[in-house]
Write an enzyme that holds these catalytic residues in place. Structure first.
Site, short mmCIF file in Angstrom:
data_model
loop_
_atom_site.label_atom_id
_atom_site.label_comp_id
_atom_site.label_asym_id
_atom_site.label_seq_id
_atom_site.Cartn_x
_atom_site.Cartn_y
_atom_site.Cartn_z
N ASP A 29 -18.81 -28.30 -80.85
CA ASP A 29 -19.18 -27.51 -82.03
C ASP A 29 -18.38 -27.88 -83.27
OD1 ASP A 29 -21.23 -26.17 -80.75
OD2 ASP A 29 -19.88 -24.66 -79.92
N SER A 66 -16.54 -18.36 -71.49
CA SER A 66 -16.79 -18.56 -72.91
C SER A 66 -18.30 -18.63 -73.13
CB SER A 66 -16.12 -19.87 -73.35
OG SER A 66 -16.73 -20.36 -74.51
N ARG A 117 -25.71 -24.90 -84.86
CA ARG A 117 -24.54 -25.25 -85.67
C ARG A 117 -24.85 -25.85 -87.04
NH1 ARG A 117 -21.77 -21.56 -83.33
NH2 ARG A 117 -21.08 -22.04 -81.23
N ASP A 159 -10.77 -14.15 -81.71
CA ASP A 159 -10.32 -15.41 -82.34
C ASP A 159 -10.50 -15.38 -83.85
OD1 ASP A 159 -9.61 -16.61 -79.98
OD2 ASP A 159 -11.46 -17.77 -79.79
N1 ARG Z 1 -22.30 -27.38 -73.99
C1 ARG Z 1 -23.16 -26.83 -74.99
C2 ARG Z 1 -23.05 -27.65 -76.24
O1 ARG Z 1 -22.17 -28.40 -76.39
C3 ARG Z 1 -22.89 -25.37 -75.24
C4 ARG Z 1 -21.66 -25.07 -75.99
C5 ARG Z 1 -21.45 -23.63 -76.14
N2 ARG Z 1 -20.48 -23.35 -77.17
C6 ARG Z 1 -19.48 -22.51 -77.03
N3 ARG Z 1 -18.70 -22.36 -78.05
N4 ARG Z 1 -19.26 -21.83 -75.92
O2 ARG Z 1 -23.87 -27.55 -77.12
#
Ligand code: ARG
Length: 436
Positions: free
Chosen positions: A149, A201, A120, A39
């Site tokens: 995110d 993912s 993040r 990506d």
């Molecule tokens: N559900 C979790 C969160 O919102 C994990 C997210 C994981 N991020 C990802 N880009 N796969 O913090």
């Protein structure tokens, strides 16, 4: 009748909804948050092409395993960056993000120790710093429009530097995996691992690993075994339990089995122990900030040992009032972190509370690791609100007088006993009333 999803997707696409989104005319130099994956590699090229902009990449090491940063930098250079930066932020992550989360016993939705949510704001802060240093006007990231995110990164960038603009190509380019691969091939971007989409993912750092998507989306089926890349399946974990002693100072873990360790190393070692014993698997349906309910599978071997150990110690040194009250504040802290409001003043106020509540949270807890469970089995603290001579059966000297107990019981139960009598009388009256 059209379903809800079709009705919504018929709306025309809009440009620049928010003030911090970049105007394509004004994008000159972009700081791209770069993982080295497909990506963000496609993105690296796409930004140069679409905006005619220069690109600086920033790759942040938060302790995600098995990354070769030289390879990532080499790839960025091959794709024509002005500069490719790698920052080892593990110490800062552990000290300024994970440690406050431990003091706050932070879990979202009952089981998620927030590792991604904690990472993040740090990644975004570093993006702002390096964007300034390198003369970038825009920050680009690879988050989709469906996740949390994007909220966390954009909230932090817009908070820390209102001048900086943001672009999120995945939200606008409308390429699926196949189109991305075609694009990559057409522009000499290496595609490793074939055209097959990865089954899940993934996001990970030293505080945990998450898997989403693919077979995990079927809520009605157990997680396939191939999701677990960190933690041993509990059924395959050793038949012998193992004890590990976690030492804390003011709420922060500082020793493992008596050995003083820096926080990064301590968390890594705790994770190894947990992994071996099948500890820290969480399967939960989560309420995302953007409204969706999504199933996540987490592997959090370090958190599953450290958090219960920390809570156990708090139970020992804090009063019932402190402990009960803190729970409500912990939930609030976890929610603000999850929701990307890391710089919200309330979270900072709560941090101050957590620090204060952890002043005396010093001591050691022994955790027993066995086939998927991590259980506190022994605890000690110089500040324990525990006096064995008072607690033990039989007569004791000093502050606990058994002779005082009946007086206590009489007064403590006064209202409840009175209410019981009054209710009985009232329902008697009621019954008589009906009879007449
Ligand atoms: N559900 C979790 C969160 O919102 C994990 C997210 C994981 N991020 C990802 N880009 N796969 O913090």
């Amino acid at each position: 009748m059209r379903d809800f999803a079709t009705a919504m997707s018929d709306r025309p696409p809009t440009q620049r909804t928010a003030s911090y989104e970049a105007d394509p005319e004004w994008v000159g130099r972009v700081l791209l948050l770069y993982s080295g994956g497909l990506d963000t590699s496609v993105m690296l090229h796409w930004i140069q092409e679409r905006y005619g902009a220069e690109v600086v990449t920033l790759t942040v090491d938060l302790g995600q395993p098995a990354e070769d940063w030289d390879v990532v930098v080499g790839k960025a250079r091959d794709l024509g960056v002005v500069d490719a930066i790698v920052v080892d932020a593990r110490e800062e992550f552990a000290r300024d993000y994970v440690s406050p989360a431990i003091k706050a016993n932070a879990l979202y939705g009952g089981g998620y120790p927030l590792f991604t949510a904690l990472g993040r704001p740090l990644i975004a802060k570093l993006a702002v710093e390096h964007a300034r240093a390198k003369g970038c006007d825009t920050v680009a990231h690879g988050c989709t429009g469906k996740g949390n995110d994007q909220v966390r990164i954009e909230a932090t960038v817009a908070t820390l530097d209102p001048e900086l603009k943001v672009i999120a190509p995945v939200r606008e380019w409308r390429m699926g995996r196949e189109e991305e691969i075609t694009y990559a091939r057409a522009h000499g971007i290496p595609v490793k691992g074939g055209t097959e989409a990865p089954p899940y993912s993934i996001d990970d750092n030293l505080w945990g690993r998450s898997s989403e998507g693919g077979a995990i989306e079927d809520l009605n089926a157990p997680t396939p075994d191939d999701v677990f890349r960190l933690v041993t399946l509990p059924t395959e974990a050793p038949d012998e339990p193992e004890l590990v002693r976690v030492g804390f100072e003011r709420g922060c873990p500082v020793t493992l089995d008596g050995a003083e360790l820096g926080l990064v190393e301590l968390l890594e070692r705790a994770a190894e122990l947990g992994m071996r014993h099948g500890v820290g698997i969480v399967d939960q349906v989560e309420d995302r900030i953007v409204g969706l309910k999504i199933r996540d599978v987490y592997e959090v071997p370090a958190a599953a040992i450290i958090l219960p150990a920390h809570r156990e110690l708090e139970k020992l040194v804090s009063t019932i009032h402190q402990n009960n009250f803190k729970r409500a504040l912990e939930d609030k802290w976890a929610y603000l972190c999850y929701a990307g409001l890391w710089h919200e003043p309330l979270r900072l106020d709560l941090d101050a509370y957590m620090d204060s509540a952890n002043q005396l949270v010093t001591g050691e807890v022994a955790m027993r690791l066995y086939k998927g469970s991590a259980t506190p089995v022994a605890r000690s603290s110089p500040h324990a609100l525990y006096d064995r001579s008072l607690a033990s059966f039989g007569e004791s000297e000093g502050e606990f007088s058994q002779a005082a107990s009946p007086g206590f019981i009489e007064l403590f139960t006064l209202q409840s006993r009175m209410a019981h009598r009054i209710r009985a009388r009232a329902s008697d009256h009621g019954r008589k009333g009906e009879g007449e």
